[in-house]
Motif scaffolding. Structure first.
Motif, PDB file in Angstrom:
ATOM      1  N   ARG A 212       0.847  -1.196   0.000  1.00 23.92           N
ATOM      2  CA  ARG A 212       0.000   0.000   0.000  1.00 23.92           C
ATOM      3  C   ARG A 212       0.882   1.246   0.000  1.00 23.92           C
ATOM      4  O   ARG A 212       1.961   1.247   0.592  1.00 23.92           O
ATOM      5  N   ALA A 213       0.408   2.286  -0.677  1.00 23.05           N
ATOM      6  CA  ALA A 213       1.079   3.580  -0.672  1.00 23.05           C
ATOM      7  C   ALA A 213       0.062   4.631  -1.071  1.00 23.05           C
ATOM      8  O   ALA A 213      -0.871   4.347  -1.838  1.00 23.05           O
ATOM      9  N   ALA A 214       0.231   5.837  -0.559  1.00 21.56           N
ATOM     10  CA  ALA A 214      -0.740   6.899  -0.810  1.00 21.56           C
ATOM     11  C   ALA A 214      -0.855   7.237  -2.290  1.00 21.56           C
ATOM     12  O   ALA A 214      -1.927   7.652  -2.752  1.00 21.56           O
ATOM     13  N   HIS A 215       0.212   7.044  -3.062  1.00 22.23           N
ATOM     14  CA  HIS A 215       0.168   7.431  -4.475  1.00 22.23           C
ATOM     15  C   HIS A 215      -0.394   6.333  -5.372  1.00 22.23           C
ATOM     16  O   HIS A 215      -0.584   6.570  -6.568  1.00 22.23           O
ATOM     17  N   LEU A 216      -0.665   5.151  -4.829  1.00 27.98           N
ATOM     18  CA  LEU A 216      -1.248   4.067  -5.628  1.00 27.98           C
ATOM     19  C   LEU A 216      -2.773   4.160  -5.605  1.00 27.98           C
ATOM     20  O   LEU A 216      -3.354   4.536  -4.587  1.00 27.98           O
TER      21      LEU A 216
END
Length: 443
Positions: free
Chosen positions: A308-312
């Protein structure tokens, strides 16, 4: 509506070297805007340009025009026809003729010759679909991944922070821009960091060395283990290089050490996938653990790992088995589809192939499980090996010193080359078809 800049560089900075011509950000944007004026607004663009300069300008033009780039794994007529049928209003942009394709093709050549200078940097809707990446099917099936501009913008800034290329670096890439590894490092990275990329796309060892020599220092080489192994085994004196970045397949520690010794470079291996982009890094010559990029979080869920990552756009289930060492570091244990069980013993095909590739005199090779037959999964592994100066018996003796007898590949066949894609990957379908032909020829 949230917008983000097409580039964070200033208009007078250099973004590319194209056939000896330094291309500033301002000139690059002017060329992209000139081509964007020829595209239907918001249209999906099947970007088949092979020259890195043409591809990059076309990529930017599609985004500026409010559309997206469709990045197929190949230029085959059937593939292009399928995309035209699947994406309403899709147009084709190519800098070289397409064999068999009868539809309209936009030639970007005129826009690429513009000497105009843009006066401003375009801004793009953060949620605009900027690219659709189609994987090569190395695990047996191809997939489609959509990339909003926010994802590409933010991941580019993250990659620069984590890879930390030397300021002012001149970048040479042996990977095609259509592939995610090539897109991130040889197209987008110069839009967001103080590096300049060469438009060249060398394949042979002598060409790679010549193109590197032509670049000012500090030099950065973006490549794959296939090309890097060829460089080391060639015996040609390697130019001085500041950094080497490798991805798309496992890089052995012995190869990384030889590269550092011969080129003076710091070798950094990158782990990631088309869905996440670059995810982790390691200094392969010195450490086995992977260091997770700051923006990502990995969690064990069920029988796998989710990134998970905020930009995905959303969570991504990884195809690999990971062993966590700390919260931010891990080891790769092999792909879920990569683990084999023979005679009650388990092994990773990637690790077995790594042992094969470490044998002196082996230029390329793969150990794999042949397809199932009516009796079920194959009970023996097979190998295809490029080793002009070795015999199969030599290779088996070397393997026997490092792998269990249960995993000794039989058959082990010597071939002139493997059916690798342009990225260096081995799509499973191509591998099995090639293996079948090799077996028929051997009688």
């Amino acid at each position: 509506m949230t917008t983000l800049p097409l580039t964070t560089r200033s208009l007078d900075e250099l973004v590319m070297l194209h056939r000896g011509e330094p291309v500033s950000v301002g000139r690059f944007i002017a060329r992209a805007e000139a081509l964007a004026g020829r595209l239907p607004p918001g249209a999906p663009v099947i970007n088949l340009c092979q020259d890195r300069h043409a591809f990059s300008v076309t990529f930017a033009a599609a985004v500026v025009a409010g559309g997206s780039n469709l990045l197929p794994a190949n230029r085959l007529k059937a593939t292009v026809d399928e995309l035209v049928d699947s994406f309403a209003g899709a147009v084709v942009v190519a800098d070289r003729p397409l064999e068999g394709f009868t539809g309209t093709v936009i030639d970007p050549s005129e826009a690429l010759e513009s000497l105009e200078q843009a006066q401003r940097i375009p801004r793009v809707s953060a949620d605009q679909r900027a690219a659709v990446v189609f994987t090569s099917g190395s695990t047996g099936r191809s997939s489609r991944i959509e990339k909003p501009w926010r994802t590409l913008h933010d991941s580019s800034l993250l990659n620069l922070a984590q890879l930390d290329p030397p300021p002012g670096a001149r970048v040479l890439a042996t990977v095609p821009p259509q592939h995610m590894w090539g897109l991130e490092t040889s197209v987008l990275m110069p839009w967001f960091g103080a590096v300049t990329v060469s438009s060249a796309h060398p394949f042979f060892v002598a060409d790679i060395c010549r193109q590197l020599e032509a670049l000012e220092q500090p030099r950065v080489l973006v490549s794959t283990p296939v090309h890097l192994r060829a460089l080391v085994e060639s015996g040609i004196k390697l130019p001085d290089v500041e950094r080497i970045y490798s991805a798309t397949a496992p890089l052995s520690r012995s190869l990384a050490r030889r590269l550092e010794r011969l080129s003076g470079a710091k070798v950094t291996e990158i782990y990631g996938c088309s869905e996440t982009g670059c995810l982790a890094r390691r200094q392969t010559a010195r450490v086995a653990d992977w260091q997770l990029f700051d923006a990502f979080e990995l969690t064990n869920e069920g029988d796998g790992t989710v990134a998970r990552a905020a930009h995905l756009p959303g969570p991504v289930r990884l195809m690999d088995h990971l062993e966590f060492r700390t919260r931010d570091s891990f080891r790769l244990l092999g792909r879920q589809s990569d683990l084999v069980n023979i005679a009650g013993k388990r092994a990773s095909l990637a690790e077995l192939t790594g042992v094969l590739l470490d044998i002196p005199g082996v230029l390329d090779g793969v150990i794999f499980q042949p397809p199932e037959d009516e009796d079920g999964p194959a009970r023996r592994l097979a190998a295809l090996v490029v080793a002009p100066n070795l015999e199969p018996a030599d290779i088996r003796r070397a393997l026997g010193r490092r792998i269990d007898a249960a995993f000794m590949p039989r058959p082990l066949r010597l071939v002139e080359k493997l059916p690798r894609a342009e990225t260096g990957k081995l799509p499973r379908r191509s591998l099995l078809q090639f293996f079948a032909r090799t077996c028929r020829q051997a009688g």
